[in-house]
Motif scaffolding. Structure first.
Motif, PDB file in Angstrom:
ATOM      1  N   ALA A  91      47.233  56.160  51.103  1.00 18.33           N
ATOM      2  CA  ALA A  91      46.897  55.368  52.283  1.00 18.33           C
ATOM      3  C   ALA A  91      45.403  55.380  52.551  1.00 18.33           C
ATOM      4  O   ALA A  91      44.801  54.340  52.865  1.00 18.33           O
ATOM      5  CB  ALA A  91      47.659  55.896  53.500  1.00 18.33           C
ATOM      6  N   LEU A  92      44.769  56.542  52.413  1.00 20.04           N
ATOM      7  CA  LEU A  92      43.333  56.637  52.650  1.00 20.04           C
ATOM      8  C   LEU A  92      42.544  55.909  51.575  1.00 20.04           C
ATOM      9  O   LEU A  92      41.491  55.309  51.861  1.00 20.04           O
ATOM     10  CB  LEU A  92      42.919  58.112  52.714  1.00 20.04           C
ATOM     11  CG  LEU A  92      43.452  58.890  53.921  1.00 20.04           C
ATOM     12  CD1 LEU A  92      43.091  60.367  53.807  1.00 20.04           C
ATOM     13  CD2 LEU A  92      42.915  58.317  55.226  1.00 20.04           C
ATOM     14  N   ALA A  93      43.045  55.937  50.341  1.00 19.73           N
ATOM     15  CA  ALA A  93      42.367  55.205  49.270  1.00 19.73           C
ATOM     16  C   ALA A  93      42.440  53.703  49.519  1.00 19.73           C
ATOM     17  O   ALA A  93      41.462  52.971  49.294  1.00 19.73           O
ATOM     18  CB  ALA A  93      42.994  55.554  47.924  1.00 19.73           C
ATOM     19  N   LEU A  94      43.583  53.216  49.991  1.00 22.72           N
ATOM     20  CA  LEU A  94      43.716  51.793  50.306  1.00 22.72           C
ATOM     21  C   LEU A  94      42.843  51.415  51.495  1.00 22.72           C
ATOM     22  O   LEU A  94      42.220  50.340  51.502  1.00 22.72           O
ATOM     23  CB  LEU A  94      45.176  51.447  50.581  1.00 22.72           C
ATOM     24  CG  LEU A  94      46.086  51.379  49.349  1.00 22.72           C
ATOM     25  CD1 LEU A  94      47.540  51.230  49.770  1.00 22.72           C
ATOM     26  CD2 LEU A  94      45.682  50.228  48.439  1.00 22.72           C
ATOM     27  N   PHE A  97      39.421  51.043  50.147  1.00 23.03           N
ATOM     28  CA  PHE A  97      39.323  49.844  49.314  1.00 23.03           C
ATOM     29  C   PHE A  97      39.202  48.592  50.176  1.00 23.03           C
ATOM     30  O   PHE A  97      38.357  47.723  49.925  1.00 23.03           O
ATOM     31  CB  PHE A  97      40.543  49.742  48.398  1.00 23.03           C
ATOM     32  CG  PHE A  97      40.580  48.477  47.589  1.00 23.03           C
ATOM     33  CD1 PHE A  97      39.825  48.346  46.433  1.00 23.03           C
ATOM     34  CD2 PHE A  97      41.365  47.398  47.995  1.00 23.03           C
ATOM     35  CE1 PHE A  97      39.841  47.168  45.695  1.00 23.03           C
ATOM     36  CE2 PHE A  97      41.388  46.224  47.265  1.00 23.03           C
ATOM     37  CZ  PHE A  97      40.635  46.105  46.114  1.00 23.03           C
ATOM     38  N   PHE A  98      40.033  48.466  51.199  1.00 25.64           N
ATOM     39  CA  PHE A  98      39.986  47.282  52.055  1.00 25.64           C
ATOM     40  C   PHE A  98      38.668  47.213  52.816  1.00 25.64           C
ATOM     41  O   PHE A  98      38.083  46.126  52.971  1.00 25.64           O
ATOM     42  CB  PHE A  98      41.157  47.288  53.033  1.00 25.64           C
ATOM     43  CG  PHE A  98      42.506  47.205  52.369  1.00 25.64           C
ATOM     44  CD1 PHE A  98      42.705  46.400  51.260  1.00 25.64           C
ATOM     45  CD2 PHE A  98      43.576  47.944  52.844  1.00 25.64           C
ATOM     46  CE1 PHE A  98      43.950  46.329  50.638  1.00 25.64           C
ATOM     47  CE2 PHE A  98      44.823  47.885  52.234  1.00 25.64           C
ATOM     48  CZ  PHE A  98      45.009  47.071  51.131  1.00 25.64           C
ATOM     49  N   ASP A  99      38.189  48.345  53.298  1.00 22.67           N
ATOM     50  CA  ASP A  99      36.894  48.360  53.985  1.00 22.67           C
ATOM     51  C   ASP A  99      35.787  47.820  53.089  1.00 22.67           C
ATOM     52  O   ASP A  99      34.920  47.048  53.533  1.00 22.67           O
ATOM     53  CB  ASP A  99      36.542  49.786  54.420  1.00 22.67           C
ATOM     54  CG  ASP A  99      37.252  50.224  55.681  1.00 22.67           C
ATOM     55  OD1 ASP A  99      37.863  49.377  56.361  1.00 22.67           O
ATOM     56  OD2 ASP A  99      37.213  51.433  55.992  1.00 22.67           O
ATOM     57  N   GLU A 100      35.796  48.234  51.832  1.00 20.72           N
ATOM     58  CA  GLU A 100      34.705  47.896  50.921  1.00 20.72           C
ATOM     59  C   GLU A 100      34.834  46.507  50.299  1.00 20.72           C
ATOM     60  O   GLU A 100      33.826  45.898  49.949  1.00 20.72           O
ATOM     61  CB  GLU A 100      34.622  48.940  49.804  1.00 20.72           C
ATOM     62  CG  GLU A 100      34.237  50.332  50.290  1.00 20.72           C
ATOM     63  CD  GLU A 100      32.880  50.352  50.973  1.00 20.72           C
ATOM     64  OE1 GLU A 100      31.959  49.676  50.483  1.00 20.72           O
ATOM     65  OE2 GLU A 100      32.755  51.038  52.004  1.00 20.72           O
ATOM     66  N   HIS A 101      36.058  46.007  50.169  1.00 19.60           N
ATOM     67  CA  HIS A 101      36.267  44.773  49.410  1.00 19.60           C
ATOM     68  C   HIS A 101      36.820  43.620  50.234  1.00 19.60           C
ATOM     69  O   HIS A 101      37.073  42.541  49.673  1.00 19.60           O
ATOM     70  CB  HIS A 101      37.200  45.045  48.228  1.00 19.60           C
ATOM     71  CG  HIS A 101      36.630  45.995  47.226  1.00 19.60           C
ATOM     72  ND1 HIS A 101      35.757  45.605  46.231  1.00 19.60           N
ATOM     73  CD2 HIS A 101      36.785  47.343  47.087  1.00 19.60           C
ATOM     74  CE1 HIS A 101      35.409  46.653  45.511  1.00 19.60           C
ATOM     75  NE2 HIS A 101      36.013  47.725  46.014  1.00 19.60           N
ATOM     76  N   VAL A 185      52.463  51.806  52.091  1.00 22.32           N
ATOM     77  CA  VAL A 185      52.675  53.195  51.663  1.00 22.32           C
ATOM     78  C   VAL A 185      53.958  53.714  52.300  1.00 22.32           C
ATOM     79  O   VAL A 185      54.080  53.731  53.531  1.00 22.32           O
ATOM     80  CB  VAL A 185      51.490  54.097  52.071  1.00 22.32           C
ATOM     81  CG1 VAL A 185      51.741  55.527  51.625  1.00 22.32           C
ATOM     82  CG2 VAL A 185      50.182  53.581  51.482  1.00 22.32           C
ATOM     83  N   GLY A 186      54.896  54.137  51.477  1.00 19.72           N
ATOM     84  CA  GLY A 186      56.106  54.748  52.004  1.00 19.72           C
ATOM     85  C   GLY A 186      56.935  53.807  52.847  1.00 19.72           C
ATOM     86  O   GLY A 186      56.989  52.600  52.623  1.00 19.72           O
TER      87      GLY A 186
END
Length: 253
Positions: A91-94, A97-101, A185-186
């Motif tokens: 969840a934190l990786a996503l 990712f969304f913040d950056e892309h 996630v989940g």
């Protein structure tokens, strides 16, 4: 104890991310709309020229990701971080990712044409919630402010084109990442869903978005919104808003 205070803009996808987290957890808070001069105040308090900023117990916390991290530690219910360590990491990786892309790319894709068609549109959306006198002064400064805003956020014809492609690619990834539960996630709503939906919500004009875009919209912005709606993920965004945006926890002060 003083209420938490959020420094924000009404139309800002990263500010919406922080507002949604506060509202989702039911945390009573104040909201303060800052004028275009916010950069100096933000730099002085946090060392970064950006919003949102959460003022909590005398601390000034910048960046929507750090704000949610702080809220999770202080108010763990209702959780936005999954309990399972593997799911939490995903969840934190996503979220990252969304913040950056998605955030900055969406801004360029949505606003470049609007600036060209309607130079005063920036005045209408940048001064939402501020006084009539401030709006009048700001309108006169648009010829100065617009090139500053475009340079600050790297908005050009090239970044608008590349940004639109990247936004579409991110929406494709959201579609691919969705679990049978309908969440990223989940089996439950998490910071991953909140981030993706909040960064797209204003552009898709989700009915639950608290601050509608100022009308009339430039034709290119209308067209871009309609283009986003054609992607299947747009219905998922609307569903996340319907299920989880809830009512505002902003306190009447």
């Amino acid at each position: 104890m003083a209420l938490p205070e959020l420094w924000h803009f009404q139309i800002s996808h990263f500010c919406e991310k922080a507002r949604w987290a506060l509202d989702y957890k039911g945390i009573a808070h104040k909201r303060t709309i800052l004028a275009a001069s916010y950069i100096g105040r933000a730099l002085f308090r946090t060392g970064k020229p950006t919003l949102p900023i959460l003022v909590l117990d005398g601390q000034y916390i910048s960046d929507s990701t750090r704000i949610i991290e702080t809220l999770e530690a202080r108010w763990p219910e209702v959780p936005l971080y999954p309990e399972d360590p593997v799911e939490r990491k995903r969840a934190l990786a996503l979220e990252d990712f969304f913040d950056e892309h998605l955030g900055h790319q969406f801004r360029a894709a949505a606003l470049m044409g609007a600036f060209q068609e309607d130079p005063q549109f920036i005045a209408r959306f940048a001064t939402m919630g501020l006084s009539d006198n401030y709006r009048r002064v700001f309108r006169a400064l648009v010829p100065i402010f617009t090139p500053f805003y475009r340079a600050r956020h790297n908005i050009s014809e090239a970044t608008a084109e590349s940004g639109a492609k990247e936004v579409e690619a991110v929406m494709d990834r959201i579609q691919a990442e969705l679990q049978p539960s309908g969440y990223l996630v989940g089996d439950a709503f998490s910071v991953a869903d909140l981030t993706a939906a909040s960064l797209l919500g204003a552009g898709l004009r989700a009915p639950e978005y608290a601050y509608p875009l100022p009308q009339p919209l430039p034709a290119s912005l209308e067209a871009y919104g309609e283009r986003l709606k054609q992607h299947p993920v747009s219905e998922w965004v609307y569903e996340m808003f319907r299920r989880h945006r809830g009512k505002s926890a902003e306190a009447s002060v």
